[in-house]
Design a protein around this motif. Structure first.
Motif, mmCIF file in Angstrom:
data_model
loop_
_atom_site.group_PDB
_atom_site.id
_atom_site.type_symbol
_atom_site.label_atom_id
_atom_site.label_comp_id
_atom_site.label_asym_id
_atom_site.label_seq_id
_atom_site.Cartn_x
_atom_site.Cartn_y
_atom_site.Cartn_z
ATOM 1 N N UNK A 1 36.479 43.110 65.505
ATOM 2 C CA UNK A 1 35.532 42.410 64.639
ATOM 3 C C UNK A 1 36.067 42.138 63.252
ATOM 4 N N UNK A 2 37.348 41.983 63.119
ATOM 5 C CA UNK A 2 37.926 41.697 61.804
ATOM 6 C C UNK A 2 37.429 40.344 61.316
ATOM 7 N N UNK A 3 36.974 40.312 60.087
ATOM 8 C CA UNK A 3 36.548 39.053 59.490
ATOM 9 C C UNK A 3 37.657 38.599 58.553
ATOM 10 N N UNK A 4 38.466 37.689 59.020
ATOM 11 C CA UNK A 4 39.622 37.243 58.241
ATOM 12 C C UNK A 4 39.197 36.389 57.064
ATOM 13 N N UNK A 5 37.904 36.044 56.968
ATOM 14 C CA UNK A 5 37.426 35.202 55.884
ATOM 15 C C UNK A 5 36.913 35.983 54.683
ATOM 16 N N UNK A 6 37.112 37.328 54.662
ATOM 17 C CA UNK A 6 36.644 38.110 53.525
ATOM 18 C C UNK A 6 37.279 37.625 52.234
ATOM 19 N N UNK A 7 36.494 37.607 51.195
ATOM 20 C CA UNK A 7 36.979 37.184 49.893
ATOM 21 C C UNK A 7 36.397 38.134 48.864
ATOM 22 N N UNK B 1 36.624 44.817 25.000
ATOM 23 C CA UNK B 1 37.006 43.704 25.864
ATOM 24 C C UNK B 1 37.692 44.272 27.097
ATOM 25 N N UNK B 2 37.239 43.819 28.258
ATOM 26 C CA UNK B 2 37.804 44.248 29.535
ATOM 27 C C UNK B 2 38.604 43.104 30.142
ATOM 28 N N UNK B 3 39.751 43.420 30.686
ATOM 29 C CA UNK B 3 40.582 42.456 31.411
ATOM 30 C C UNK B 3 40.801 42.994 32.824
ATOM 31 N N UNK B 4 40.603 42.148 33.798
ATOM 32 C CA UNK B 4 40.864 42.504 35.188
ATOM 33 C C UNK B 4 41.781 41.440 35.760
ATOM 34 N N UNK B 5 42.923 41.865 36.272
ATOM 35 C CA UNK B 5 43.867 40.928 36.897
ATOM 36 C C UNK B 5 43.883 41.202 38.390
ATOM 37 N N UNK B 6 43.805 40.153 39.185
ATOM 38 C CA UNK B 6 43.845 40.294 40.639
ATOM 39 C C UNK B 6 44.619 39.125 41.212
ATOM 40 N N UNK B 7 45.096 39.302 42.411
ATOM 41 C CA UNK B 7 45.913 38.267 43.054
ATOM 42 C C UNK B 7 45.296 37.931 44.399
ATOM 43 N N UNK B 8 44.491 36.890 44.433
ATOM 44 C CA UNK B 8 43.855 36.463 45.682
ATOM 45 C C UNK B 8 43.037 37.583 46.291
ATOM 46 N N UNK B 9 43.215 37.829 47.571
ATOM 47 C CA UNK B 9 42.496 38.892 48.265
ATOM 48 C C UNK B 9 43.366 40.127 48.459
ATOM 49 N N UNK B 10 44.428 40.245 47.689
ATOM 50 C CA UNK B 10 45.283 41.421 47.817
ATOM 51 C C UNK B 10 44.506 42.675 47.462
#
Length: 94
Positions: free
Chosen positions: A23-29, A70-79
């Motif tokens: 049941x893996x949902x490959x569309x998770x974001x 001030x808060x900064x959050x860096x993310x790379x896609x769905x990694x």
């Protein structure tokens, strides 16, 4: 030799069946995931975050003020990784 090929084919079929049944949902974001995180306190800073989208191959950055910091959050896609930085008592957060 024929028995080895048969076993390998059965193992491959079993693996494919197991993968299809998980049941893996490959569309998770994770950017639109509705609060599936740790419990939160009653304090809610509902202001939107300013998002800077990086070019392909570069991380995205979100920033906002919270209680003068001030808060900064860096993310790379769905990694599965992200980075957080805080600028304490940022003068632009008044």
């Amino acid at each position: 030799m024929r028995l080895t090929r048969t076993r390998a084919a059965l193992a491959a079929i079993a693996l494919l069946a197991a993968l299809s049944l998980t049941g893996c949902d490959w569309g998770d974001n994770k950017t639109s995931e509705p609060f599936k995180d740790a419990s939160r306190s009653h304090v809610n800073n509902g202001s939107p975050m300013d998002v800077v989208r990086g070019s392909d191959g570069f991380s995205n950055v979100g920033t906002k003020c919270d209680h003068g910091n001030r808060l900064y959050v860096a993310y790379h896609g769905d990694s599965a990784y992200a980075a957080i930085a805080v600028v304490g008592q940022d003068p632009t957060c008044q």
